[in-house]
Design a protein around this motif. Structure first.
Motif, PDB file in Angstrom:
ATOM      1  N   ALA A   1      36.237  85.630  35.865  1.00 46.28           N
ATOM      2  CA  ALA A   1      34.931  85.035  36.161  1.00 46.28           C
ATOM      3  C   ALA A   1      34.925  84.335  37.515  1.00 46.28           C
ATOM      4  O   ALA A   1      34.017  84.533  38.333  1.00 46.28           O
ATOM      5  CB  ALA A   1      34.531  84.063  35.052  1.00 46.28           C
ATOM      6  N   GLY A   2      35.931  83.519  37.768  1.00 46.11           N
ATOM      7  CA  GLY A   2      35.993  82.808  39.039  1.00 46.11           C
ATOM      8  C   GLY A   2      36.146  83.742  40.220  1.00 46.11           C
ATOM      9  O   GLY A   2      35.511  83.561  41.264  1.00 46.11           O
ATOM     10  N   LEU A   3      36.982  84.762  40.075  1.00 43.65           N
ATOM     11  CA  LEU A   3      37.180  85.721  41.160  1.00 43.65           C
ATOM     12  C   LEU A   3      35.918  86.544  41.405  1.00 43.65           C
ATOM     13  O   LEU A   3      35.603  86.883  42.551  1.00 43.65           O
ATOM     14  CB  LEU A   3      38.352  86.640  40.844  1.00 43.65           C
ATOM     15  N   ALA A   4      35.190  86.873  40.346  1.00 40.06           N
ATOM     16  CA  ALA A   4      33.951  87.644  40.498  1.00 40.06           C
ATOM     17  C   ALA A   4      32.914  86.859  41.289  1.00 40.06           C
ATOM     18  O   ALA A   4      32.255  87.399  42.192  1.00 40.06           O
ATOM     19  CB  ALA A   4      33.402  88.027  39.127  1.00 40.06           C
ATOM     20  N   VAL A   5      32.755  85.578  40.976  1.00 43.23           N
ATOM     21  CA  VAL A   5      31.811  84.738  41.725  1.00 43.23           C
ATOM     22  C   VAL A   5      32.259  84.631  43.180  1.00 43.23           C
ATOM     23  O   VAL A   5      31.443  84.739  44.111  1.00 43.23           O
ATOM     24  CB  VAL A   5      31.699  83.335  41.089  1.00 43.23           C
ATOM     25  N   ALA A   6      33.552  84.432  43.389  1.00 44.95           N
ATOM     26  CA  ALA A   6      34.078  84.306  44.749  1.00 44.95           C
ATOM     27  C   ALA A   6      33.814  85.567  45.568  1.00 44.95           C
ATOM     28  O   ALA A   6      33.421  85.496  46.742  1.00 44.95           O
ATOM     29  CB  ALA A   6      35.578  84.011  44.702  1.00 44.95           C
ATOM     30  N   ALA A   7      34.016  86.740  44.976  1.00 45.51           N
ATOM     31  CA  ALA A   7      33.768  87.995  45.691  1.00 45.51           C
ATOM     32  C   ALA A   7      32.297  88.136  46.059  1.00 45.51           C
ATOM     33  O   ALA A   7      31.959  88.576  47.166  1.00 45.51           O
ATOM     34  CB  ALA A   7      34.216  89.180  44.840  1.00 45.51           C
ATOM     35  N   CYS A   8      31.417  87.748  45.136  1.00 50.78           N
ATOM     36  CA  CYS A   8      29.975  87.824  45.416  1.00 50.78           C
ATOM     37  C   CYS A   8      29.577  86.840  46.518  1.00 50.78           C
ATOM     38  O   CYS A   8      28.745  87.164  47.376  1.00 50.78           O
ATOM     39  CB  CYS A   8      29.176  87.549  44.139  1.00 50.78           C
ATOM     40  N   LEU A   9      30.173  85.651  46.514  1.00 46.58           N
ATOM     41  CA  LEU A   9      29.906  84.690  47.585  1.00 46.58           C
ATOM     42  C   LEU A   9      30.455  85.196  48.917  1.00 46.58           C
ATOM     43  O   LEU A   9      29.823  85.025  49.971  1.00 46.58           O
ATOM     44  CB  LEU A   9      30.528  83.336  47.238  1.00 46.58           C
ATOM     45  N   ARG A  10      31.634  85.811  48.882  1.00 50.25           N
ATOM     46  CA  ARG A  10      32.221  86.371  50.099  1.00 50.25           C
ATOM     47  C   ARG A  10      31.283  87.423  50.705  1.00 50.25           C
ATOM     48  O   ARG A  10      31.052  87.444  51.923  1.00 50.25           O
ATOM     49  CB  ARG A  10      33.573  87.008  49.767  1.00 50.25           C
ATOM     50  N   GLN A  11      30.732  88.273  49.869  1.00 49.96           N
ATOM     51  CA  GLN A  11      29.814  89.300  50.347  1.00 49.96           C
ATOM     52  C   GLN A  11      28.530  88.698  50.911  1.00 49.96           C
ATOM     53  O   GLN A  11      27.900  89.276  51.789  1.00 49.96           O
ATOM     54  CB  GLN A  11      29.460  90.267  49.213  1.00 49.96           C
TER      55      GLN A  11
END
Length: 380
Positions: free
Chosen positions: A15-25
């Motif tokens: 969950a945390g990594l998924a949010v981080a990837a979306c924020l990175r994009q």
């Protein structure tokens, strides 16, 4: 650790990594805080035989489908490999070994107290995990039991229990699969089932049950809750024959009301039918050598495994009085700048929900930060 950031993400699981990837994009900076020394620590600790119960097609994280050579139901080891590759692909570098001790409101943002010092963030995303803390209910007489006891969180494989009589307390997905693992590897398991339990096959007439659940959401819940037991009896047989009762609540109703996912059967029912796994009712009392059950019968056991669930655990570090909604982006969450991801256990699969929630949260944060910057540069 930096003392300010637009977004603090608590937890480096899926969950945390998924949010981080979306924020990175989206071009939004963030800091990930993880108390363990690796990403997705809960997945690394899972018992060895565990696989995703949902298909790889609907269980991947944003922007990164599972590799084509992965099987339909991804095993634990390959899922961990996928998580590590995901973090590397999006250059996600959590601050490992950082325990969050408190999160409190400060001005128009949040103050996150961690072991290496405070962190100020405009937005906080709590992704600390649905299964953060093992639950082990108290049972009368537990201190007198002379055999081995452990929570399912500490179970790895059946090897230490070969030839032993083992009581598995609780028949959720974890309890059912641990009992199956024990039965297939030389142990003699009994499952203690408290109340009723809904059981579904992993595939229904060749169709993954996850996809059946997705289709069922389009129809009337009451009608589906009447039809499902009739269909499931044809596939799995009547559960009452094996000492298993269905809850009064319908399958879909129970998911909607209590986020209780049915047991997805991967072979446990066959072993119960064969007699390799026994079924017992709720425990009335634990004795020196076993347990007495609600029906008055007593069984002797060499070990007891408590598959009695988990709790999220985030309440202990949140400022008193703050009760965030578990369903991702809500009006209240957006106004507070506080989001939860990975706590909505849906019939369509937790990982699928995580991917949807992560993108929605990142979009909401990006919108609010952009609006704030636009306001700041407007001429007076």
């Amino acid at each position: 650790m930096d003392d300010t950031t637009p977004v603090a993400i608590i937890g480096a699981g899926p969950a945390g990594l998924a949010v981080a990837a979306c924020l990175r994009q989206a071009g939004v900076d963030f800091i990930i805080i993880e108390k363990e020394q690796q990403a997705a620590p809960a997945w690394r600790r899972h018992y060895e035989r565990v696989h995703l119960h949902t298909t790889k097609r609907y269980s991947s994280l944003p922007f990164a489908p599972f590799p084509k050579h992965y099987p339909r139901y991804v095993p634990r080891g390959l899922f961990v490999d996928y998580i590590d590759a995901y973090a590397q692909r999006f250059d996600l570098r959590p601050h490992f070994g950082e325990t969050v001790e408190a999160i409190a409101r400060e001005d128009h943002g949040w103050r996150v107290e961690a072991t290496s010092g405070p962190l100020r963030a405009r937005h906080v995303v709590i992704a600390s995990g649905y299964n953060a803390e093992p639950l082990r209910p108290g049972f009368a007489g537990i201190d007198t039991f002379t055999g081995k006891t452990l929570h399912s969180a500490d179970y790895r494989n059946a090897a230490p229990f070969a030839g032993q009589s083992v009581l598995v307390v609780g028949m959720g997905n974890t309890g059912a699969e641990i009992a199956l693992d024990l039965a297939e590897n030389g142990a003699k398991p009994t499952i203690s089932v408290r109340g009723g339990v809904h059981i579904v096959p992993r595939e229904l007439f060749g169709v993954p049950i996850q996809m059946v659940g997705m289709a069922a959401r389009l129809g009337p819940q009451r009608v589906n809750d009447v039809l499902f037991p009739l269909i499931l009896d044809l596939v799995l047989g009547r559960p009452e024959k094996y000492g298993l009762k269905r809850p009064r609540q319908g399958l879909l109703q129970q998911i909607a009301a209590a986020s209780r996912i049915p047991v997805i059967d991967v072979g446990t029912i066959d072993k119960i039918r064969e007699g390799a796994i026994k079924v017992a009712p709720d425990i009335a009392e634990i004795s020196e050598r076993g347990a007495r059950f609600a029906d008055g019968k007593h069984g002797e056991f060499d070990a007891i495994i408590f598959a009695t669930g988990f709790r999220p655990g985030y309440a202990k570090f949140l400022e008193p009085g703050i009760q965030p909604d578990r369903s991702g982006v809500t009006a209240q969450a957006s106004d507070l700048g506080l989001y939860l991801v990975g706590f909505h256990n849906a019939v369509t699969g937790l990982l699928r929900e995580i991917a949807i929630e992560a993108q929605a949260i990142a979009d909401d944060i990006h919108y609010r930060l952009s609006r704030k910057r636009a306001t700041e540069i407007l001429p007076i």
